[in-house]
Motif scaffolding. Structure first.
Motif, PDB file in Angstrom:
ATOM      1  N   GLY A 147      39.192  37.645  39.839  1.00 38.73           N
ATOM      2  CA  GLY A 147      38.214  38.901  39.628  1.00 38.73           C
ATOM      3  C   GLY A 147      37.308  38.869  38.568  1.00 38.73           C
ATOM      4  O   GLY A 147      36.836  39.955  38.069  1.00 38.73           O
ATOM      5  N   GLU A 148      36.850  37.685  38.232  1.00 30.65           N
ATOM      6  CA  GLU A 148      35.680  37.609  37.289  1.00 30.65           C
ATOM      7  C   GLU A 148      34.237  38.080  37.929  1.00 30.65           C
ATOM      8  O   GLU A 148      34.118  37.464  39.134  1.00 30.65           O
ATOM      9  N   ALA A 166      35.108  39.785  32.587  1.00 24.58           N
ATOM     10  CA  ALA A 166      36.107  38.785  32.675  1.00 24.58           C
ATOM     11  C   ALA A 166      37.241  39.451  33.392  1.00 24.58           C
ATOM     12  O   ALA A 166      37.446  40.417  33.899  1.00 24.58           O
ATOM     13  N   ALA A 167      37.994  38.449  33.902  1.00 21.53           N
ATOM     14  CA  ALA A 167      38.926  38.457  34.908  1.00 21.53           C
ATOM     15  C   ALA A 167      40.062  39.616  34.157  1.00 21.53           C
ATOM     16  O   ALA A 167      40.554  39.132  32.954  1.00 21.53           O
ATOM     17  N   GLY A 168      40.335  40.473  34.760  1.00 11.21           N
ATOM     18  CA  GLY A 168      41.421  41.466  34.196  1.00 11.21           C
ATOM     19  C   GLY A 168      40.888  42.559  33.121  1.00 11.21           C
ATOM     20  O   GLY A 168      41.824  43.332  32.340  1.00 11.21           O
ATOM     21  N   GLU A 169      39.491  42.329  33.077  1.00 15.20           N
ATOM     22  CA  GLU A 169      38.976  43.362  32.121  1.00 15.20           C
ATOM     23  C   GLU A 169      38.822  44.610  32.558  1.00 15.20           C
ATOM     24  O   GLU A 169      38.133  44.560  33.832  1.00 15.20           O
ATOM     25  N   ARG A 170      38.804  45.706  31.615  1.00 21.66           N
ATOM     26  CA  ARG A 170      38.080  46.894  32.360  1.00 21.66           C
ATOM     27  C   ARG A 170      36.804  47.499  31.673  1.00 21.66           C
ATOM     28  O   ARG A 170      36.935  47.535  30.526  1.00 21.66           O
ATOM     29  N   THR A 210      40.750  43.309  37.317  1.00 24.71           N
ATOM     30  CA  THR A 210      39.470  43.730  36.778  1.00 24.71           C
ATOM     31  C   THR A 210      39.056  44.998  37.199  1.00 24.71           C
ATOM     32  O   THR A 210      39.319  45.282  38.572  1.00 24.71           O
ATOM     33  N   ALA A 211      38.279  45.837  36.308  1.00 28.79           N
ATOM     34  CA  ALA A 211      38.146  47.403  36.649  1.00 28.79           C
ATOM     35  C   ALA A 211      36.550  47.417  36.467  1.00 28.79           C
ATOM     36  O   ALA A 211      36.259  47.260  35.072  1.00 28.79           O
ATOM     37  N   LEU A 212      35.868  47.744  37.282  1.00 30.31           N
ATOM     38  CA  LEU A 212      34.487  48.366  36.782  1.00 30.31           C
ATOM     39  C   LEU A 212      34.530  49.984  37.102  1.00 30.31           C
ATOM     40  O   LEU A 212      34.574  50.404  38.196  1.00 30.31           O
TER      41      LEU A 212
END
Length: 413
Positions: free
Chosen positions: A169-170, A195-199, A358-360
């Motif tokens: 999920g990067e 980054a992977a797992g970053e919100r 990962t969340a946008l």
């Protein structure tokens, strides 16, 4: 036969534009009625019933006029065509009688010849009718093929490959430039790494390009410059199915089908069991209100979910996304159309949904920005401020100004 063919050719050239005009008017009328029925509350709210009725009547008259014109051409041409085709019978009988008087033919031969003539001229009459049906079909088919033959703006490249699993999920936007009109770019050399797992929450004024980033990641459209990558792979090199399974979008305008709660939730993964659906509803904070519905999971939600409140629809959408098990979660203003109480429930459900993913997050509401690991403020197609919410708040920049404005607004309320 030659005369009939020439007359039909002239008839086709005259009637084809009339049939096309009639189909166009029918399409315009259907589109107007569908649109106004969907927005009937707005029509009623501004007392515009009389004006809308007048518009429907005007389009109906145009449709009627186009239909009458086509029928008029048909009714003027077909009797003449049939007269010419049946005139062969007159020639046949007249010529046969003359040959009999000359002793060159027999009455039995004429009767047999006349019998065969029926089999010959019958299909010609059928062809005249079929020709008219074909002209109508051509007018309808032309409108259909305008849609079917429209070129796709986004296509898979030859040799596109599926996204390798497991998906981390990067997400990276590298020097991305994009404009719906290329001469007026919405994004100008934007670079953002998630980054992977970053919100990461995206803030900014309307038109700053926040939702555009989500469209570029899911390949609703492609950038004119730069590239977008998922797990280090250019999204243009991936199959659309694998890309969109890995990056799920939750829109602000939640769409529910006219079906049961169960089928709406597991639309993303039809093979999911009722137990999995129930677990997703629990995480989304929707299990309680679903249990209170007349038929529970089997309750019909109505067209576009009309039987549910905005907050309930959003929580069902959260459950649907959760059931899809995406690696990257793309939230486009998920709380913009709900009240404060529903917003709190939805934010809590989204926080559970984003855990480990990962969340946008595209939002104007700071309630979602505060649960993000990082905030990026967009302005003029670029990121003008970026960092953790606490750091940006202390810095006193644009994010701090947005928080202060939200605080004042809440105090006024």
């Amino acid at each position: 036969m030659v005369a009939v063919a020439l007359m039909l050719r002239r008839y086709n050239a005259r009637v084809r534009p009339s049939y096309r005009a009639a189909r166009t008017r029918l399409g315009d009328l259907s589109a107007l009625i569908t649109d106004r029925l969907a927005g009937v509350r707005v029509v009623q709210g501004f007392a515009r019933e009389a004006q809308e009725e007048a518009r429907v009547s005007a389009l109906g008259r145009d449709l009627y006029a186009a239909g009458v014109q086509a029928v008029t051409i048909r009714n003027r041409t077909f009797p003449l065509v049939r007269f010419v085709s049946n005139f062969g019978n007159v020639l046949m009988l007249g010529g046969g009688v003359w040959l009999i008087t000359q002793g060159q033919f027999t009455l039995g031969g004429l009767l047999a010849y006349r019998g065969y003539g029926r089999y010959f001229f019958g299909p010609i009459d059928d062809l005249v009718n079929i020709n008219d049906l074909l002209q109508r079909a051509e007018a309808s088919g032309r409108r259909i093929f305008q849609v079917l033959d429209a070129s796709e703006t986004v296509q898979e490249r030859p040799g596109a490959r599926a996204l390798p699993t497991p998906v981390r999920g990067e997400i990276v936007f590298e020097d991305v430039t994009f404009g719906y009109d290329p001469a007026r770019p919405v994004l100008r050399g934007l670079t953002l790494r998630v980054a992977a797992g970053e919100r990461v929450a995206l803030l900014g004024a309307s038109g700053a390009g926040k939702s555009t980033l989500i469209g570029l990641l899911t390949r609703t459209y492609d950038p004119q410059g730069g590239r977008v990558t998922l797990d280090g792979l250019d999204v243009r090199d991936l199959t659309l199915a694998s890309l969109r399974r890995a990056a799920a979008v939750m829109q602000q305008d939640t769409f529910l089908f006219h079906d049961t709660v169960l089928e709406n939730v597991r639309y993303a993964r039809p093979e999911a069991s009722a137990q999995e659906v129930q677990a997703a509803l629990e995480v989304a904070g929707a299990a309680e209100f679903v249990a209170a519905l007349p038929q529970g999971l089997e309750t019909m939600v109505g067209e576009r979910g009309v039987r549910l409140s905005g907050g309930q629809r959003q929580r069902l959408a959260i459950a649907r996304v959760l059931l899809a098990q995406p690696a990257a979660l793309l939230l486009d203003e998920p709380t913009s159309a709900v009240d404060a109480e529903s917003e709190a429930l939805i934010v809590a459900a989204l926080s559970r949904l984003m855990r480990g993913r990962t969340a946008l997050i595209v939002t104007h509401r700071l309630s979602l920005a505060r649960v993000a690991d990082r905030v990026a403020v967009l302005e003029g197609g670029r990121i003008v401020e970026e960092g953790p919410p606490d750091v940006l708040r202390a810095r006193g920049g644009r994010y701090a100004a947005l928080e202060q404005a939200a605080t004042l607004e809440a105090a006024d309320d």
